[in-house]
Motif scaffolding. Structure first.
Motif, short mmCIF file in Angstrom:
data_model
loop_
_atom_site.label_atom_id
_atom_site.label_comp_id
_atom_site.label_asym_id
_atom_site.label_seq_id
_atom_site.Cartn_x
_atom_site.Cartn_y
_atom_site.Cartn_z
N GLN A 58 -0.63 14.07 28.37
CA GLN A 58 -2.21 14.32 28.10
C GLN A 58 -3.44 13.84 28.87
O GLN A 58 -3.27 12.94 29.47
CB GLN A 58 -2.25 13.34 26.72
N PHE A 59 -4.34 15.20 28.84
CA PHE A 59 -5.07 14.89 29.70
C PHE A 59 -6.77 14.64 28.90
O PHE A 59 -5.88 15.24 27.64
CB PHE A 59 -5.68 15.83 30.27
N PHE A 72 -6.02 17.32 25.27
CA PHE A 72 -5.09 17.87 25.77
C PHE A 72 -3.92 17.79 26.14
O PHE A 72 -3.85 16.82 26.74
CB PHE A 72 -5.03 18.71 27.21
N SER A 73 -2.99 18.25 25.17
CA SER A 73 -1.76 18.13 25.41
C SER A 73 -0.30 19.36 25.45
O SER A 73 -0.89 20.12 25.49
CB SER A 73 -1.15 17.58 23.64
N PHE A 74 0.03 18.50 27.09
CA PHE A 74 1.33 19.04 27.58
C PHE A 74 2.69 19.00 26.97
O PHE A 74 2.98 18.31 27.49
CB PHE A 74 1.44 19.47 28.91
N VAL A 86 1.06 23.69 25.14
CA VAL A 86 -0.46 23.05 25.12
C VAL A 86 -0.52 23.27 23.63
O VAL A 86 -1.03 23.90 23.26
CB VAL A 86 -1.41 23.97 26.36
N SER A 87 -1.49 22.30 23.90
CA SER A 87 -2.14 21.99 22.66
C SER A 87 -3.66 21.42 22.20
O SER A 87 -3.26 20.73 23.46
CB SER A 87 -1.48 21.68 21.37
N TYR A 88 -4.80 21.79 22.16
CA TYR A 88 -5.97 21.10 22.68
C TYR A 88 -6.73 21.07 21.68
O TYR A 88 -7.09 22.00 20.10
CB TYR A 88 -6.54 21.90 24.47
N ARG A 89 -7.91 19.74 21.25
CA ARG A 89 -9.03 19.97 20.88
C ARG A 89 -10.00 19.17 21.30
O ARG A 89 -10.13 18.38 22.53
CB ARG A 89 -8.67 19.15 19.40
N LEU A 119 3.24 28.53 30.31
CA LEU A 119 2.28 27.40 29.23
C LEU A 119 2.69 28.24 28.31
O LEU A 119 1.87 29.80 28.34
CB LEU A 119 1.52 27.24 30.40
N TYR A 120 3.05 27.81 27.35
CA TYR A 120 2.26 28.89 25.73
C TYR A 120 1.33 27.97 24.84
O TYR A 120 1.27 26.96 25.09
CB TYR A 120 4.11 29.26 25.34
N ALA A 121 0.95 29.01 23.58
CA ALA A 121 -0.16 28.14 23.21
C ALA A 121 0.26 29.21 21.90
O ALA A 121 -0.16 30.13 22.08
CB ALA A 121 -1.43 28.29 23.81
N GLN A 122 -0.28 28.16 20.60
CA GLN A 122 0.27 28.71 19.51
C GLN A 122 -0.81 28.43 18.52
O GLN A 122 -1.11 27.56 18.62
CB GLN A 122 1.59 28.22 18.30
N VAL A 123 -1.66 29.38 18.03
CA VAL A 123 -3.49 29.17 17.33
C VAL A 123 -2.69 30.25 16.25
O VAL A 123 -2.20 31.35 16.60
CB VAL A 123 -4.57 29.37 18.59
#
Length: 172
Positions: A58-59, A72-74, A86-89, A119-123
């Protein structure tokens, strides 16, 4: 923007700041995240994430005054740590200011240096702001999962985006 923000890797010493960040923004985040995700986020959950034993890094994004405004989480998806999700808020009071885009763009080359090639992101298909962030950072549409996420507003489609090393060069 880089003088206004500080991005650092999260550690166990950041636990209290993360818990406060999540607590203060819970209502905001509930507009974009399934309730089951928010319900499991407690002290134990974050301690496990920060311990490094979950194939996760995480960052945190801080304003110049020390206020935590983004996370930000990886999550690594393969044993070699070359593929991640990746997920982020970002805190509500800091949304629509380019923070997510700046932080993600800043983190992509760092992740590539660590060996992440994809790197993938699901939204949610209705989360237009995150879709814009991902596209602006070189992510490309991969697939739509129909009726796959239960949100407070109802069942929604999930859109998957993919980034590969080299995608950022096309943005320059």
């Amino acid at each position: 923007m880089n003088r206004l923000l500080k991005i650092q890797r999260a550690s166990e010493t950041d636990l209290e700041a993360i818990l406060l960040f999540e607590f203060h923004n819970k209502t905001w985040f509930s507009e974009f995240l399934p309730s089951q995700v928010l319900m499991r986020q407690n002290e134990r959950y974050f301690k496990q994430q920060l311990s490094g034993g979950q194939n996760l890094v995480q960052f945190l994004v801080y304003l110049h005054n020390g206020a935590l405004v983004g996370r930000f989480s990886f999550q690594f998806l393969d044993p070699q740590h070359t593929v991640a999700e990746v997920s982020y808020r970002v805190a509500k009071q800091c949304s629509n200011r380019g923070i997510a885009q700046f932080a993600l763009r800043s983190l992509l080359p760092i992740l590539a240096c660590y060996g992440i090639n994809e790197l993938y992101a699901q939204v949610s298909s209705e989360n237009e702001a995150s879709i814009r962030v991902l596209k602006s950072c070189g992510f490309e549409y991969s697939v739509t999962k129909e009726a796959s996420i239960k949100m407070p507003s109802g069942i929604q489609d999930t859109v998957v985006y993919k980034w590969r090393v080299g995608s950022q060069e096309r943005l320059q």
